[in-house]
Design a protein around this motif. Sequence first.
Motif, PDB file in Angstrom:
ATOM      1  N   ASN A  38       0.816  -1.216   0.000  1.00 25.45           N
ATOM      2  CA  ASN A  38       0.000   0.000   0.000  1.00 25.45           C
ATOM      3  C   ASN A  38       0.850   1.267   0.000  1.00 25.45           C
ATOM      4  OD1 ASN A  38      -2.323  -1.577   0.096  1.00 25.45           O
ATOM      5  ND2 ASN A  38      -2.350  -1.609   2.332  1.00 25.45           N
ATOM      6  N   TYR A 117      -8.193  -4.403  -0.179  1.00 24.21           N
ATOM      7  CA  TYR A 117      -7.590  -3.078  -0.067  1.00 24.21           C
ATOM      8  C   TYR A 117      -6.248  -3.025  -0.800  1.00 24.21           C
ATOM      9  CZ  TYR A 117      -5.646   1.127   2.096  1.00 24.21           C
ATOM     10  OH  TYR A 117      -5.070   2.351   2.308  1.00 24.21           O
ATOM     11  N   SER A 121      -5.517  -0.792  -4.244  1.00 24.48           N
ATOM     12  CA  SER A 121      -4.456   0.224  -4.284  1.00 24.48           C
ATOM     13  C   SER A 121      -3.430  -0.082  -5.372  1.00 24.48           C
ATOM     14  CB  SER A 121      -3.764   0.314  -2.920  1.00 24.48           C
ATOM     15  OG  SER A 121      -3.167  -0.923  -2.571  1.00 24.48           O
TER      16      SER A 121
END
Length: 260
Positions: A38, A117, A121
């Motif tokens: 991330n 997630y 990203s």
Amino acid sequence: MIKIDDYAYTSGLKDVHPIEKVSFALTFLFFTILSKNNLVAGFTFTVMSIGVLFKAKIPFIVYLKLLFVPFLFLMTSLVAILFSIAPINQEELGVVWRAEIGLWQIYISSYSFQQSYELASTILASVSCLYFLVLSTPLYQIMWVLKKGKLPTVFVELMGITYRFIFVLLEKVNEIYIAQSSRLGYQNYRSWFSSVAQLIVSLFIKSMRSANELQIAMDSRGGDEHLYDVDLSMGYNRGHFVIIFISFVTLFMMYIMTKS
């Protein structure tokens, strides 16, 4: 699609050597896909967005609309990863949200949430790299880079022909749609389905005719000429290569730190 091509030819980075732009974008893309982290993805998205908005001078609303298209497809794809289905009597660890339907339960686990997630990203950061390249580099510069990369000539020319036909087909779709709309072809659901079917058939016929005309034109010239011989006379900028090197070192350090 036509607007993307217009922005590429009027971009603030259009006069920058394509090798520099391709190297810069691919460096970030490589580390984003390799790390799937991330932090790296966020850094990549920020740098690419700054380049698109402030260096290439693409309007913010346009960039936002372009990002919305892959974001929409991404959200529909993440549903399968985010949600899980299991029998109601089966215990799951790390459940964040749960809903019971009869003998079954739909739930979101902490693992699936983290996986979704990270995937989102990474994909958005990768898309921003591609948008940076597409919105700042005209097609002939990309084809020059591909030829310098020793890719097969057939592949490069097929890419150019395909790109050209996209605009031809878009123009023909617009012409057919205007003609159908002027005859009230989309006034209700029944006429809408009928008009769309006729549009698809007409588009297929016109595309085949255009392809046949292009083949006749190529055969009339002997069929062995290169359609896209690009001669590029642009200079390199040492400062840009310093930026690429600094970006590479920064991303490499971030990759090592996140791995450890």
